[in-house]
Scaffold this motif. Structure first.
Motif, PDB file in Angstrom:
ATOM      1  N   ALA A 169     129.135  26.354  40.627  1.00  0.00           N
ATOM      2  CA  ALA A 169     128.348  26.272  41.742  1.00  0.00           C
ATOM      3  C   ALA A 169     128.927  26.419  43.110  1.00  0.00           C
ATOM      4  CB  ALA A 169     127.277  24.590  41.392  1.00  0.00           C
ATOM      5  N   CYS A 170     129.535  26.003  42.835  1.00  0.00           N
ATOM      6  CA  CYS A 170     130.217  25.608  44.600  1.00  0.00           C
ATOM      7  C   CYS A 170     130.225  27.726  44.998  1.00  0.00           C
ATOM      8  CB  CYS A 170     131.560  25.960  43.809  1.00  0.00           C
ATOM      9  SG  CYS A 170     132.212  23.830  43.993  1.00  0.00           S
ATOM     10  N   THR A 215     128.388  29.480  47.952  1.00  0.00           N
ATOM     11  CA  THR A 215     129.311  29.658  48.951  1.00  0.00           C
ATOM     12  C   THR A 215     128.124  31.117  49.433  1.00  0.00           C
ATOM     13  OG1 THR A 215     130.910  29.117  48.116  1.00  0.00           O
ATOM     14  CG2 THR A 215     131.330  31.343  49.329  1.00  0.00           C
ATOM     15  N   LEU A 216     127.458  31.565  48.360  1.00  0.00           N
ATOM     16  CA  LEU A 216     126.400  33.011  48.668  1.00  0.00           C
ATOM     17  C   LEU A 216     124.928  33.376  48.837  1.00  0.00           C
ATOM     18  CD1 LEU A 216     128.102  34.739  45.869  1.00  0.00           C
ATOM     19  CD2 LEU A 216     128.476  34.894  48.040  1.00  0.00           C
ATOM     20  N   GLY A 217     124.999  31.564  49.554  1.00  0.00           N
ATOM     21  CA  GLY A 217     123.393  30.900  50.442  1.00  0.00           C
ATOM     22  C   GLY A 217     122.837  30.750  48.674  1.00  0.00           C
ATOM     23  N   ALA A 218     123.142  30.265  48.093  1.00  0.00           N
ATOM     24  CA  ALA A 218     121.956  29.351  47.265  1.00  0.00           C
ATOM     25  C   ALA A 218     121.523  28.424  47.027  1.00  0.00           C
ATOM     26  CB  ALA A 218     122.266  29.844  45.975  1.00  0.00           C
ATOM     27  N   HIS A 219     120.177  27.695  47.056  1.00  0.00           N
ATOM     28  CA  HIS A 219     120.025  26.263  47.162  1.00  0.00           C
ATOM     29  C   HIS A 219     120.341  26.450  45.169  1.00  0.00           C
ATOM     30  CE1 HIS A 219     116.527  22.869  47.223  1.00  0.00           C
ATOM     31  NE2 HIS A 219     118.017  22.238  46.658  1.00  0.00           N
ATOM     32  N   THR A 242     128.349  20.541  49.415  1.00  0.00           N
ATOM     33  CA  THR A 242     128.037  20.812  50.035  1.00  0.00           C
ATOM     34  C   THR A 242     128.660  20.979  51.539  1.00  0.00           C
ATOM     35  OG1 THR A 242     125.742  20.263  50.038  1.00  0.00           O
ATOM     36  CG2 THR A 242     125.963  19.963  51.959  1.00  0.00           C
ATOM     37  N   ALA A 243     130.255  19.353  51.390  1.00  0.00           N
ATOM     38  CA  ALA A 243     130.883  19.666  52.256  1.00  0.00           C
ATOM     39  C   ALA A 243     131.774  20.992  52.547  1.00  0.00           C
ATOM     40  CB  ALA A 243     131.765  18.177  52.170  1.00  0.00           C
ATOM     41  N   GLN A 244     132.044  21.997  51.406  1.00  0.00           N
ATOM     42  CA  GLN A 244     132.233  23.192  50.708  1.00  0.00           C
ATOM     43  C   GLN A 244     132.145  24.178  51.921  1.00  0.00           C
ATOM     44  OE1 GLN A 244     134.888  23.670  47.335  1.00  0.00           O
ATOM     45  NE2 GLN A 244     134.193  25.974  47.733  1.00  0.00           N
ATOM     46  N   THR A 245     130.726  24.440  51.623  1.00  0.00           N
ATOM     47  CA  THR A 245     129.775  25.376  51.421  1.00  0.00           C
ATOM     48  C   THR A 245     128.333  25.096  52.485  1.00  0.00           C
ATOM     49  OG1 THR A 245     128.067  25.154  50.396  1.00  0.00           O
ATOM     50  CG2 THR A 245     130.331  25.563  49.166  1.00  0.00           C
TER      51      THR A 245
END
Length: 252
Positions: free
Chosen positions: A27-28, A32-36, A55-58
């Motif tokens: 998931a991360c 990170t690569l722009g996916a929902h 979300t906080a990370q990416t």
């Protein structure tokens, strides 16, 4: 010229068992690569917490859902809900799974057997059937099933789990034909990964066993990510019905 970069911008990715372990790392990466990303697991609070951390990370959008993957009707409802709320699904990763311990093969209860088959085979089939069918009429997509090396080299301590994952391998091939060419369906076959479950192992005994692996160690959760991203991406456009083993060169 083809674009060989991993880019999932605005793609809708559903991951079961996404609140921890291998699923959380997947998931991360997708986020990170722009996916929902939509993550689903048995406990909604765990998914909500994981979604906030990702979300906080990416900075990406992550939607949490509660889902008992072994429950046929819940899978049916979830597939409809997530498709509608995300506006379609481009990638489904059937990652949720479990292999409960038992004292003896003859002592395996019907409840345990049904639970293992439900979580590791029945649920992934139902989600794949419903979302795969929807994907075929909506520009296609990719389904990635997370199997296990136990499906290829079963041992007495994982009989129901190995049987379920072997069934998942067969399901992968069948659905690749059913939904191709628009939807690609593949399987990642992990070996031993050092997730939170591994903290309860006899570490000295495992380190000794790991010396038989070509890599001489267990895998870190993030090391599953590359295989899943590849099979979910356009780089794997001619790969379907395949099983990709990621096991550090473990012996048979």
């Amino acid at each position: 010229m083809s674009d060989w970069a991993f880019d999932f911008t605005d793609r809708k990715v559903v991951i079961t068992g996404g609140s921890r372990g291998l699923g959380f790392e997947m998931a991360c990466a997708f986020s990170t690569l722009g996916a929902h990303v939509a993550i689903a697991s048995r406990k909604l609070e765990a998914c909500q917490d994981a979604a906030e951390r990702i979300t906080a990370q990416t900075g990406g959008k992550v939607s949490p859902y509660a889902l008992q993957v072994a429950d046929w009707d819940q899978c049916t409802e979830f597939a409809e809900t997530v498709w509608e709320e995300l506006g379609g699904v481009d990638v489904l990763v059937n990652n949720a799974g479990s292999s409960p311990l038992y004292d003896s093969i003859s002592g395996i209860s019907e409840a345990l057997y049904d639970k293992v088959i439900g979580l590791n085979l029945k649920g992934p089939f139902r989600l794949s059937a419903l979302l795969g069918e929807k994907m075929t009429g909506n520009g296609g997509g990719a389904i990635v099933n997370i199997s296990s090396i136990a499906s290829l080299h079963p041992k007495p301590n994982v009989v129901p789990y190995a049987a379920a994952k072997a069934g998942l391998n067969a399901t992968t091939m069948a659905l690749a034909h059913a939904y191709g060419p628009d939807v690609r369906v593949n399987t990642v076959v992990p070996g031993t990964f050092l997730t939170d479950v591994s903290k309860h192992w006899d570490q000295e005994a495992f380190q000794e066993r790991a010396q038989e692996f070509a890599a001489k160690r267990g895998g870190q959760p993030e090391e599953i990510v590359g295989a899943v991203l590849y099979l979910s991406s356009s780089m794997a456009s001619y790969t379907t019905g395949a099983m990709l083993t990621v096991d550090g060169g473990a012996p048979n």
